[in-house]
Scaffold this motif. Structure first.
Motif, short mmCIF file in Angstrom:
data_model
loop_
_atom_site.label_atom_id
_atom_site.label_comp_id
_atom_site.label_asym_id
_atom_site.label_seq_id
_atom_site.Cartn_x
_atom_site.Cartn_y
_atom_site.Cartn_z
N PHE A 1 46.80 98.35 -10.07
CA PHE A 1 47.75 97.32 -10.48
C PHE A 1 47.88 96.33 -9.33
O PHE A 1 47.73 96.70 -8.17
N LYS B 1 52.70 92.19 -7.56
CA LYS B 1 53.57 92.50 -8.71
C LYS B 1 54.23 93.86 -8.54
O LYS B 1 55.41 94.03 -8.85
N LYS C 1 49.62 100.96 -17.66
CA LYS C 1 49.52 99.56 -17.24
C LYS C 1 50.43 98.68 -18.10
O LYS C 1 51.09 97.77 -17.58
N ASP C 2 50.45 98.97 -19.40
CA ASP C 2 51.34 98.22 -20.29
C ASP C 2 52.80 98.41 -19.88
O ASP C 2 53.57 97.45 -19.88
N HIS D 1 53.48 96.32 -16.83
CA HIS D 1 53.62 94.89 -17.17
C HIS D 1 54.98 94.61 -17.80
O HIS D 1 55.62 93.60 -17.47
N TYR E 1 57.69 94.89 -15.18
CA TYR E 1 57.59 93.71 -14.30
C TYR E 1 58.33 92.53 -14.95
O TYR E 1 59.12 91.83 -14.31
N GLU E 2 58.10 92.33 -16.24
CA GLU E 2 58.76 91.22 -16.95
C GLU E 2 60.25 91.48 -17.16
O GLU E 2 61.04 90.54 -17.21
N ARG F 1 58.86 85.76 -10.69
CA ARG F 1 57.57 85.96 -11.37
C ARG F 1 56.70 84.71 -11.29
O ARG F 1 55.51 84.80 -11.03
N GLU G 1 53.15 84.67 -9.50
CA GLU G 1 51.95 84.33 -10.28
C GLU G 1 51.24 83.08 -9.74
O GLU G 1 50.01 82.98 -9.81
#
Lengths: 84, 124
Positions: free
Chosen positions: A10, A14, B34-35, B38, B41-42, B50, B54
């Motif tokens: 990952f 993040k 991983k999902d 993510h 994270y959001e 973020r 990014e």
């Protein structure tokens, strides 16, 4: 039960942000991931299979608890000595 | 983009079963985790942070792309060699073709020779 290691790649930046903001909420990413794994296991693996695996695991844990032979024979000798 | 490895310990027997039943649904444990990452994270990281993170990632990926392009530009010789090899092959083919054509063109010559000789004899 033997432990397997799962590795996920990952984005570092993040991940650091997640850890930082989870820390502010007194949450730990590692424990959260452990919870996710447990939930995935309960969601996808059918209950009978889970019961089977857990019963096998408990049997494996019980097996090494058997007393060793020399100590039992020694105990038997002691008993015979005391009765005579 | 820098990536780091996360390690999670889980009982082997349970993991095997999980992989088996997820595999039936064409899912993988790694992808599900991983999902989850993510989504968290959001959910956990504020929007502005973020955006900033990014933008940094975009810059890093752009730098990687430019460095790759430079690396490709610095090594154009093998391509040229390939091109020259192709032209050589083409040349060889062209030479072979011209040779066959010339041989075909020469074939009708033998009947002409007697005519010439006849002509000579006639003039004599």
């Amino acid at each position: 039960m033997k432990q397997a290691t799962l590795q996920i790649k990952f984005d570092e930046e993040k991940l650091n942000a997640i850890k930082q903001y989870m820390g502010k909420k007194d949450a730990d990413l590692q424990t959260e991931l452990d919870d996710v794994m447990q939930k995935l296991y309960e969601k996808h693996v059918p209950a009978p299979v889970r019961e089977y695996i857990e019963s096998r695991d408990s049997r494996v844990q019980e097996k090494p608890k058997r007393p060793s032979r020399p100590s039992s024979t020694a105990a038997a000798n002691n008993d015979s000595n005391t009765t005579v | 983009m820098r990536e780091t490895e996360l390690k999670i310990l889980f009982p082997t027997e349970k993991l095997d079963a999980l992989r088996f039943f997820m595999g039936k649904k064409e899912l993988t444990v790694e992808q599900e985790l991983k999902d989850y990452l993510h989504k968290t994270y959001e959910k956990v990281v504020p929007t502005h942070v973020r955006e900033y993170v990014e933008s940094k990632l975009d810059q890093a990926s752009l730098q990687e792309e430019t460095s790759e392009q430079r690396a490709q530009e610095q090594q154009p010789e093998p391509q040229r060699e390939r091109q020259s090899r192709q032209t050589r092959r083409q040349r060889e083919q062209a030479v072979a073709e011209s040779a066959t054509l010339s041989s075909q063109a020469r074939q009708p010559e033998p009947p002409e020779e007697p005519e010439e000789s006849q002509g000579i004899s006639m003039s004599m």
